[in-house]
Design an enzyme around this catalytic site. Structure first.
Site, mmCIF file in Angstrom:
data_model
loop_
_atom_site.group_PDB
_atom_site.id
_atom_site.type_symbol
_atom_site.label_atom_id
_atom_site.label_comp_id
_atom_site.label_asym_id
_atom_site.label_seq_id
_atom_site.Cartn_x
_atom_site.Cartn_y
_atom_site.Cartn_z
ATOM 1 N N TYR A 158 0.855 -1.183 0.000
ATOM 2 C CA TYR A 158 0.000 0.000 0.000
ATOM 3 C C TYR A 158 0.896 1.240 0.000
ATOM 4 C CZ TYR A 158 -4.030 2.919 1.069
ATOM 5 O OH TYR A 158 -5.036 3.858 0.994
ATOM 6 N N HIS A 167 -9.319 1.890 4.462
ATOM 7 C CA HIS A 167 -8.077 1.334 3.886
ATOM 8 C C HIS A 167 -6.899 1.560 4.839
ATOM 9 C CE1 HIS A 167 -9.420 1.538 -0.646
ATOM 10 N NE2 HIS A 167 -10.202 0.795 0.109
ATOM 11 N N PHE A 223 -5.502 9.137 -4.007
ATOM 12 C CA PHE A 223 -4.300 8.573 -4.643
ATOM 13 C C PHE A 223 -3.954 7.294 -3.896
ATOM 14 C CE2 PHE A 223 0.089 7.404 -4.431
ATOM 15 C CZ PHE A 223 0.586 7.571 -5.713
ATOM 16 N N GLU A 224 -3.774 6.214 -4.638
ATOM 17 C CA GLU A 224 -3.293 4.970 -4.040
ATOM 18 C C GLU A 224 -2.585 4.181 -5.114
ATOM 19 O OE1 GLU A 224 -6.973 3.000 -2.941
ATOM 20 O OE2 GLU A 224 -6.661 3.358 -0.825
ATOM 21 N N VAL A 225 -1.451 3.603 -4.776
ATOM 22 C CA VAL A 225 -0.900 2.519 -5.585
ATOM 23 C C VAL A 225 -0.840 1.350 -4.618
ATOM 24 C CG1 VAL A 225 1.039 1.675 -6.971
ATOM 25 C CG2 VAL A 225 0.482 4.114 -6.981
#
Ligand code: GDP
Ligand code: MG
Length: 432
Positions: free
Chosen positions: A261, A355, A318-320
């Site tokens: 994450y 999350h 924003f998340e990768v």
């Protein structure tokens, strides 16, 4: 007779020569992108303008090579020599640093996609975002892009987005059960909460669709049929900005660093929207101690060893991240436990704290990554890399004085402390 033999010898020599030339041509390798087999692109860069035919309900999984038998999807091992030829270079000092940003970028590709949840009316705002992502990164990588919507995407949305994405685009309509009230929710109670929040002017407090969106992003986007064959995702929302060139593949950083994450901005959640989220989390921790990571980041979430939540969360617009982690039993158990408690509707739980709490408790600290190099804006906050040298090398156009990282309302300083990382030089000058 002698003349006849000479003719045969000549024929044999010509045949051998022809075969040698053919062999040489067919086995020679160009020094360009190598796309690992099994990504379903038949080894070709994505074809521009190609969209997925399965845009109408029900979504069909993309026909890609399946991953492991336990329902996890993997990135195929790079082909021999890929890593040696193109080792990851993260700073201008690294010998393999891609200073010129050549296109297409050399090196292996990960089994990854961009993902956007959007309405048809978001088309021009997402067009802006895509253009930034492509210009700063994806034009050299050509990763796919999955678009999800609770309604059918219209032709304009598909036409505009397909024209902007350099990879393959896929469009999916979300199934009703992933965008509706579960049967155990008391509708009257939920309605009263919305009315009360509207009166108290809590942002999105009266919105039903916002609640469906938060529940969907918390528990369902990663198991949509169109997402099932990817291992990594990068979430992009409408109207975001990317302020610096991205010289390396963030998916590869995740893969090679064992990261699950990542984030660029963190802050405190609006407490009124998550009044009982931590009580539900504590119930989950009690019922499922087996899901807690040994070296978790509880200190990022709580100042008193888990008794109360300090409201710190990674900003999830924003998340990768790693999709296998979200599809794991640990994460699904967490989501289902929260969903049963009803706070997506009886309060207004956001997917960002959901999350973040999951990552903070069920991942080891080393599995959460902060991307200092990815300069980003989503109204109203900016992440602009700390350090002028970095900003110049990455040709950034953000104003460093707007960097939110070290301000009092950000949790990023805490993240550095909890994970034992050294803050970038100059961070103290950017405090409030
Ligand atoms: N399809 C669809 N997408 C939505 C809906 N509401 C929000 N979204 C998307 O969900 C994401 C978050 O919504 P946004 O309005 O940006 O919320 P905010 O960032 O919390 O202010 C964005 O990508 C929106 O396009 C909806 O009702 N339908
Ligand atoms: Mg948004």
């Amino acid at each position: 007779m002698v003349a006849g033999n000479a003719r045969y010898v000549r024929y044999i020599i010509i045949a051998v020569f022809t075969l040698a030339v053919f062999y040489f041509v067919s086995s020679s390798k160009y020094d360009t992108v190598t796309i690992p087999s099994g990504l379903g692109k038949t080894g070709q860069p994505a074809q521009k303008g190609k969209t997925d035919e399965s845009r109408s309900q029900p979504q069909q999984p993309i026909d890609k090579a399946k991953g492991g038998s336990d329902n996890t999807v993997t990135t195929p091992k790079p082909q021999k020599g890929d890593d040696a030829k193109s080792p990851l270079a993260l700073t201008p000092e690294d010998p393999n640093w891609d200073a010129k940003l050549v296109s297409p970028a050399p090196g292996p590709r990960m089994n990854a996609t961009f993902v956007t949840l959007a309405r048809n009316s978001d088309v021009w705002d997402i067009a802006r975002s895509i253009r930034q992502v492509e210009d700063r990164f994806n034009r050299r990588y050509n990763y796919d892009w999955v678009f999800l919507n609770d309604k059918e995407f219209d032709d304009t949305f598909i036409k505009i987005t397909t024209s902007l994405v350099s990879g393959k685009t896929h469009y999916g309509k979300i199934a009703e059960e992933h965008w509706s009230f579960p049967e155990w929710i008391d509708q009257d109670k939920a309605k009263k909460v919305r009315e009360d929040m509207a009166e108290r002017k809590i942002i999105y407090g009266d919105s039903v669709s916002y609640r469906h969106m938060c529940r969907f992003e918390s528990g369902f986007f990663f198991r949509q049929p169109l997402m099932m064959n990817y291992e990594y995702y990068w979430r992009v929302e409408p109207s975001i900005e990317l302020y610096c060139d991205i010289h390396y593949d963030p998916f590869r950083v995740m893969h090679e660093g064992g990261k699950k994450y990542s984030f660029v901005l963190s802050l405190y959640e609006y407490a009124e929207t998550i009044k009982t989220l931590w009580d539900s989390t504590k119930k989950f921790m009690k019922n499922h101690p087996e899901h807690l990571a040994a070296d978790n980041a509880m200190q990022f979430l709580s100042d008193d060893g888990g008794e109360t939540y300090n409201n710190c969360h990674f900003w999830s617009n924003f998340e990768v991240g790693n999709l296998n982690w979200l599809r794991s039993k640990a994460y699904i158990d967490f989501f289902e436990s929260l969903d049963r408690d009803g706070g997506f509707f009886y309060e207004r739980w956001g997917d960002a704290p959901v999350h973040s709490i999951a990552a903070g408790l069920m991942l080891n600290k080393s599995e959460i990554h902060f991307f200092n190099d990815i300069a980003y804006w989503h109204v109203p906050f900016t992440h602009c890399p700390t350090g002028e040298k970095t900003r110049l090398a990455l040709r950034c156009h953000c104003n460093p004085s707007e960097n939110f990282d070290w301000k009092g309302y950000s949790c990023t300083s805490r993240f550095f402390d909890v994970t034992g990382q050294t803050k970038p030089a100059g961070w103290e000058d950017q405090k409030d």
